[in-house]
Design an enzyme around this catalytic site. Structure first.
Site, short mmCIF file in Angstrom:
data_model
loop_
_atom_site.label_atom_id
_atom_site.label_comp_id
_atom_site.label_asym_id
_atom_site.label_seq_id
_atom_site.Cartn_x
_atom_site.Cartn_y
_atom_site.Cartn_z
N TYR A 18 -8.40 14.63 -9.74
CA TYR A 18 -7.52 13.87 -10.78
C TYR A 18 -6.38 14.96 -11.24
CZ TYR A 18 -5.47 10.57 -14.08
OH TYR A 18 -4.51 10.01 -14.76
N ARG A 70 -12.38 12.73 -26.61
CA ARG A 70 -11.32 13.70 -26.30
C ARG A 70 -9.87 13.35 -27.06
NH1 ARG A 70 -11.42 12.46 -19.79
NH2 ARG A 70 -9.92 10.77 -19.84
N PRO A 121 -7.36 -1.74 -17.35
CA PRO A 121 -8.71 -2.15 -16.56
C PRO A 121 -9.36 -1.11 -15.81
CG PRO A 121 -6.95 -3.85 -16.58
CD PRO A 121 -6.29 -2.62 -17.42
N SER A 122 -8.26 -0.32 -15.53
CA SER A 122 -8.84 0.98 -14.95
C SER A 122 -9.82 1.99 -15.51
CB SER A 122 -7.65 1.76 -14.17
OG SER A 122 -7.87 2.94 -13.71
N ARG A 130 -13.86 2.75 -15.18
CA ARG A 130 -14.45 4.32 -15.11
C ARG A 130 -15.59 4.03 -16.15
NH1 ARG A 130 -8.98 5.28 -15.22
NH2 ARG A 130 -8.71 6.23 -17.03
N ASP A 161 0.86 -1.22 0.02
CA ASP A 161 -0.11 0.04 0.12
C ASP A 161 0.97 1.31 0.11
OD1 ASP A 161 -1.75 1.86 0.37
OD2 ASP A 161 -2.77 1.19 2.14
N ARG A 212 -12.60 16.16 -13.84
CA ARG A 212 -11.44 15.70 -13.51
C ARG A 212 -10.74 16.54 -12.51
NH1 ARG A 212 -13.56 11.94 -15.09
NH2 ARG A 212 -12.73 10.33 -16.76
N LYS A 225 -2.58 14.96 -10.12
CA LYS A 225 -1.46 14.58 -11.05
C LYS A 225 -0.55 15.76 -11.51
CE LYS A 225 -2.19 10.30 -12.30
NZ LYS A 225 -1.27 9.50 -11.75
#
Length: 246
Positions: free
Chosen positions: A144, A206, A180-181, A185, A56, A141, A148
């Site tokens: 996010y 986009r 996979p992520s 979403r 983690d 976003r 980032k």
């Protein structure tokens, strides 16, 4: 495969799937001894790594314990991240804390643990950021993009502070990449938009290239950045985005 990384020790986080997995595989293919970690250690079972660790990265003590096993690190690829979908009004305090913990705190924890292992002999750090950051704003976003952007800022700071130690640090900033992520979403967004088709259109719309990126396309740049071929490059945020920032 040219074996350009033969004899080098690499650490790759979030190596269980997606971009992190592709990066680990690319470095292994080039001869590096890769020590892979992921929150879900079971996802590492089929990876031909020198070591596989359930980690983690938001837990500073756990990260420090994991990195204590390394006498020296030549290359670090930090790929941990989390995508919250929503405007600032749709982002709760818990959403914000989760975003900063997973994306930005993990980057701080891992880079802080890795740098002392690289100072004597130098090395290369690559963080996986995003074009959705300080580079460009994206709809829905807020958290996010902010976190980032923080990854890019932290990467540039490390590059400036440790250049005299021979440490280079660069951020790779992908556009939308098939993973996979992303599929998770899409499923989440499909519930809001009413269909999978509309959710996919949101992401594809986009991308000026008309397609999603592939994890392997990101990994090929990462493999270049950790190699000696990029020895004159540090402190950069490099977009691999299918034309988003043209």
């Amino acid at each position: 495969m040219s074996g350009t990384l033969h004899g080098k020790t690499a650490v790759v986080t979030a190596a269980g799937q997606g971009i992190g997995r592709a990066c680990a595989e690319a470095l292994i293919a080039e001869g590096a001894s890769v020590h892979a970690s992921d929150l879900d250690g079971d996802k590492l079972a089929t990876l031909d790594a020198a070591s596989r660790t359930s980690l983690d990265a938001t837990n500073l003590d756990a990260v420090r314990d994991a990195f204590a096993a390394f006498d020296r690190i030549d290359m670090l690829v930090h790929a941990v991240g989390y995508v919250h979908q929503g405007t600032i009004e749709e982002c709760t305090a818990d959403d914000w804390r989760r975003s900063t913990s997973i994306t930005l705190d993990s980057c701080f924890n891992v880079l802080q643990a890795a740098v002392p292992k690289m100072k004597d002999a130098g090395g290369s750090i690559v963080t996986i950021a995003s074009v959705c950051s300080s580079i460009k704003g994206f709809p829905r976003r807020a958290a996010y993009g902010a976190t980032k952007a923080g990854v890019i800022g932290l990467t540039k700071s490390v590059a400036a502070d440790y250049l005299s130690n021979g440490i280079r640090a660069n951020a790779v900033c992908p556009g939308t990449v098939e993973s996979p992520s992303l599929r998770e979403r899409v499923d989440e967004l499909a519930e809001q938009f009413g269909s999978q088709e509309k959710a996919w259109e949101f992401f594809l719309g986009r991308q000026p290239s008309g397609r999603l990126g592939k994890p392997e396309e990101i990994a090929s740049l990462v493999a270049y950045l950790v190699s000696d071929a990029s020895a004159f490059m540090t402190g950069q945020a490099l977009a691999v985005d299918g034309g988003i920032t043209v």
